[in-house]
Write an enzyme that holds these catalytic residues in place. Structure first.
Site, mmCIF file in Angstrom:
data_model
loop_
_atom_site.group_PDB
_atom_site.id
_atom_site.type_symbol
_atom_site.label_atom_id
_atom_site.label_comp_id
_atom_site.label_asym_id
_atom_site.label_seq_id
_atom_site.Cartn_x
_atom_site.Cartn_y
_atom_site.Cartn_z
ATOM 1 N N ARG A 83 -88.854 -1.877 49.074
ATOM 2 C CA ARG A 83 -89.032 -2.179 50.543
ATOM 3 C C ARG A 83 -87.946 -2.878 51.102
ATOM 4 N NH1 ARG A 83 -93.864 -5.880 52.507
ATOM 5 N NH2 ARG A 83 -92.960 -7.738 50.950
ATOM 6 N N ASP A 132 -92.334 -9.149 40.774
ATOM 7 C CA ASP A 132 -91.911 -10.507 40.048
ATOM 8 C C ASP A 132 -92.669 -11.264 38.972
ATOM 9 O OD1 ASP A 132 -89.350 -9.930 41.119
ATOM 10 O OD2 ASP A 132 -89.879 -11.278 42.961
HETATM 11 N N1 URA Z 1 -95.725 -6.735 47.746
HETATM 12 C C1 URA Z 1 -96.223 -7.832 46.877
HETATM 13 O O1 URA Z 1 -95.816 -7.775 45.682
HETATM 14 N N2 URA Z 1 -96.909 -8.789 47.476
HETATM 15 C C2 URA Z 1 -97.170 -8.730 48.618
HETATM 16 O O2 URA Z 1 -97.800 -9.817 49.089
HETATM 17 C C3 URA Z 1 -96.899 -7.638 49.281
HETATM 18 C C4 URA Z 1 -96.379 -6.651 48.926
#
Ligand code: URA
Length: 223
Positions: free
Chosen positions: A107, A211
């Site tokens: 992203r 993460d």
């Molecule tokens: N990706 C994630 O890991 N957490 C979120 O809240 C949104 C996208």
């Protein structure tokens, strides 16, 4: 939000595992275990759409006719890297004939749009009408990555009713985005949360799933 094609799976094991996932004090190993438990349940739910066929087998006692998942179908599990990987070990346990086709998108933190970096799909899919696809990503947030992934399969002539989005937590924004273009797409999730914050994180959510799963939270904080 149209509730018709969103399946929220509620059961006590899911509740207990969601508590662990949401709690910021949960360590990475416990987080992965809880995520895997939920993934397994979501995969069982998804598998309800697989066609069955009757066949004959022999037990130690006698011959009998039994129902089994049809041999005439293809099952594809498509984890969106990296957090979607948490579903794969469970998926190949439950559905040993499935193939795993990884999709790599990250992203862009400014635009929140997906950026492709890996695509393991063949140029053409044989027998698209007998192909069943479960795209996995624990967090359905903006929905942009999932939308790209669904488009990828729909463009290969796989009926949208054969494609499912499997998510541990979904946000209304992501659900609406997917259903605007693909109203027939079924989303299977353990929870629908309130909203996204201005950084595109689900609220209350669980933070960054990748993460927390792969123990890179500290690294991210440092940069
Ligand atoms: N990706 C994630 O890991 N957490 C979120 O809240 C949104 C996208």
């Amino acid at each position: 939000m149209d509730a018709s094609n969103i399946r929220i799976i509620e059961n006590p094991v899911i509740c207990q595992s969601l508590v662990l996932l949401r709690d910021k004090a949960t360590d990475s190993q416990s987080f992965r275990l809880a995520a895997r438990k939920i993934s397994r349940i979501l995969l069982y739910e998804a598998s309800k759409n697989l066609p069955l066929a009757v066949k004959e087998i022999e037990t130690p006692i006698t011959k009998c006719r039994v129902k089994d998942i049809s041999d005439d179908i293809n099952i594809i599990i498509s984890p969106i890297l990296r957090a979607g990987l948490i579903f794969t070990d469970e998926a190949i346990d439950i559905l040993p004939n499935a193939c795993i086709r990884h999709i790599g998108m990250f992203r862009d933190e400014q635009t929140l749009k997906p950026v492709w970096y890996y695509n393991k799909l063949p140029a053409e899919i044989d027998n698209p009408f007998s192909t069943y696809v479960y795209i996995t990503d624990p967090m359905l947030a903006t929905g942009n990555s999932m939308l790209e992934a669904v488009r990828l399969y729909a463009e290969k002539n796989i009926p949208v009713k054969n494609i499912k989005s499997l998510n541990i937590i979904a946000a209304p924004e992501g659900i609406n985005l997917l259903h605007r273009e693909f109203p027939e797409l079924e989303i299977i999730t353990a929870a629908v949360d309130e909203r996204l914050n201005d950084k595109g994180y689900i609220v209350p959510g669980l933070g960054d799933a990748g993460d927390r799963m792969y123990n890179t939270v500290a690294e991210q904080i440092k940069v």
